[in-house]
Design an enzyme around this catalytic site. Structure first.
Site, short mmCIF file in Angstrom:
data_model
loop_
_atom_site.label_atom_id
_atom_site.label_comp_id
_atom_site.label_asym_id
_atom_site.label_seq_id
_atom_site.Cartn_x
_atom_site.Cartn_y
_atom_site.Cartn_z
N ARG A 1 0.83 -1.21 0.00
CA ARG A 1 0.00 0.00 0.00
C ARG A 1 0.85 1.26 0.00
NH1 ARG A 1 -3.68 -2.70 4.70
NH2 ARG A 1 -5.15 -3.81 3.33
N GLN B 1 -11.01 31.21 -17.46
CA GLN B 1 -10.98 31.09 -16.00
C GLN B 1 -11.37 29.70 -15.51
OE1 GLN B 1 -13.33 34.27 -14.35
NE2 GLN B 1 -11.94 35.87 -15.05
N GLU C 1 -5.72 -3.86 -2.43
CA GLU C 1 -4.91 -3.49 -1.26
C GLU C 1 -5.71 -2.69 -0.24
OE1 GLU C 1 -2.35 -5.07 -1.36
OE2 GLU C 1 -1.44 -5.07 -3.34
N GLY C 2 -7.00 -2.99 -0.13
CA GLY C 2 -7.86 -2.31 0.82
C GLY C 2 -8.77 -1.31 0.15
N THR C 3 -10.08 -1.53 0.24
CA THR C 3 -11.04 -0.62 -0.36
C THR C 3 -11.08 0.71 0.39
OG1 THR C 3 -12.87 -1.39 1.02
CG2 THR C 3 -12.46 -2.61 -1.03
N PHE D 1 -15.51 -2.70 12.58
CA PHE D 1 -15.41 -3.78 11.62
C PHE D 1 -16.36 -4.92 11.94
CE2 PHE D 1 -11.29 -1.78 10.86
CZ PHE D 1 -11.22 -1.84 9.48
#
Length: 400
Positions: free
Chosen positions: A259, A295, A379-381, A399
């Site tokens: 990560r 702009q 690798e982790g949401t 969790f």
């Protein structure tokens, strides 16, 4: 300082972050950038369109030759680079394509890192030198078809049979799987009475019962090899176990290392998209002048530049903490959550500046945007990293 001339403003480095880098850091960055410009950028649109990476073995050997595989590890042919240098390499690789950075991350931060940290000396000697050179490609089998964010629910099982282990199960969404010579596979075990645990195994991919069918029909990470791992009564000797890798702390520490590379890598994809949009805005004319002079376009470019370089500064800060041995997993979650989320937004905003051209593979923007949809999940949401930070901030576990 009143009489000193300020350095000119650099649109490529508006915060002067390069001042934080050593000459060696810049040399590592330049080596990887030049390699990617020569060996990836001229071809990656075709690879992506075809949904394949036909030269992955050649690229792996070339990456090994420049020291990019397992580069932050020491010994066994590894470069022993700093965490910041590894991060800079990830940024440059993902500026070319997320699939190339994934190849390097899985090889070094997952498969090699697991063997280096948790393996026996015999396992290190057998595999790491060949993996560092790119002769052998590795993969990392943790995610399963029904268990991604909750690895404790894995069903892949390792059972004792005499002194051997017999593995059965499936792993899913495994980068490098179909071309790997070795797989680090995590499995549930019952070798302790009434105490099922988890262990890592070093699995040669030519072992009977092991197969790795490639996953097709992807609309993201198309210039990357993604596979399923199937283990059907794969028999392994006792010394295939990673001796220091019992429990889930082993694979989770590997994920934390990977990560960290993503924190940098996502900013590479964002930089590539931003620079495409900035250059396009200076030359694309509408209503009689370049759109970069309007702009609304300048507001988009300014907002993107702020988030891009804040993200790079965050990545560098985490790298210096890792080099000092002070980087916590929660801080890695902070970086992964922020940088991937902001990188996707930069890609989407860049696409609006390019208009219809933004969907063409002649420009990298849509390719990066679709790749980052995968990076956002693996690798982790987003949700998992939010809950990691939520628990750290409140002391309460959401969790369960």
């Amino acid at each position: 300082m009143s009489g000193s001339a300020l350095p000119p403003f650099d649109p490529y480095d508006p915060l002067g972050i390069d001042d934080l880098l050593s000459d060696e850091d810049r040399a590592v960055r330049e080596t990887v950038r030049n390699w990617a410009a020569d060996r990836v950028l001229p071809y990656v649109a075709d690879w992506y369109e075809a949904g394949e990476l036909p030269v992955i073995r050649e690229l792996a050997r070339e990456l090994g030759a420049i020291g990019a595989l397992g580069m932050s590890l020491t010994g066994y042919g590894c470069a022993g680079a700093s965490a910041v240098q590894y991060g800079l390499a990830c940024l440059e690789l993902e500026a070319a394509d997320s699939g190339i950075r994934s190849l390097v991350s899985v090889q070094g931060s997952l498969a090699m890192y697991a063997i280096h940290r948790f393996g026996s000396e015999e396992q290190r000697q057998e595999w790491l030198p060949r993996m560092a050179s790119g002769e052998v490609i590795g993969c990392f089998g943790l995610t399963e078809p029904d268990h991604g964010s909750d690895p404790a629910g894995m069903r892949t099982h390792a059972k004792r049979d005499g002194t051997d282990w017999v593995l059965n199960g499936r792993k899913m969404w495994i980068t490098n799987g179909s071309v790997a010579g070795v797989a680090v596979v995590w499995a549930r075990t019952d070798d302790a009475p009434d105490n099922p645990g988890f262990r890592g195994f070093v699995v040669p991919t030519d072992a009977p019962g092991f197969s790795a069918p490639e996953i097709k029909h992807k609309w993201s990470l198309r210039a990357s090899v993604t596979s399923e791992l199937v283990l059907d009564d794969v028999r392994l000797p006792a010394d295939a176990v990673l001796p220091e890798g019992a429990g889930l702390k082993g694979p989770l520490s590997c994920l934390s290392h990977a990560r960290y590379g993503i924190v940098w890598g996502a900013m590479g994809a964002a930089r590539s998209s931003f620079e495409s949009a900035r250059e396009y805005a200076k030359t694309r004319e509408q209503f009689g002048r370049p759109i970069g002079g309007f702009q609304l376009t300048q507001a988009k470019l300014a907002d993107m530049a702020v988030e891009l370089h804040k993200g790079i500064l965050l990545a560098h800060h985490l790298g210096t903490r890792m080099d000092a041995g002070r980087l916590r997993p929660e801080q890695v979650s902070f970086g992964k959550l922020n940088n991937v989320r902001e990188a996707i937004e930069i890609c989407r905003t860049s696409r609006t500046i390019l208009g219809a051209n933004g969907i063409s593979l002649e420009y990298p923007v849509m390719r990066h945007a679709t790749n980052l949809e995968s990076v956002l999940t693996y690798e982790g949401t987003v949700e998992m990293h939010q809950l990691v930070l939520g628990k750290a901030l409140t002391g309460l576990d959401a969790f369960r």
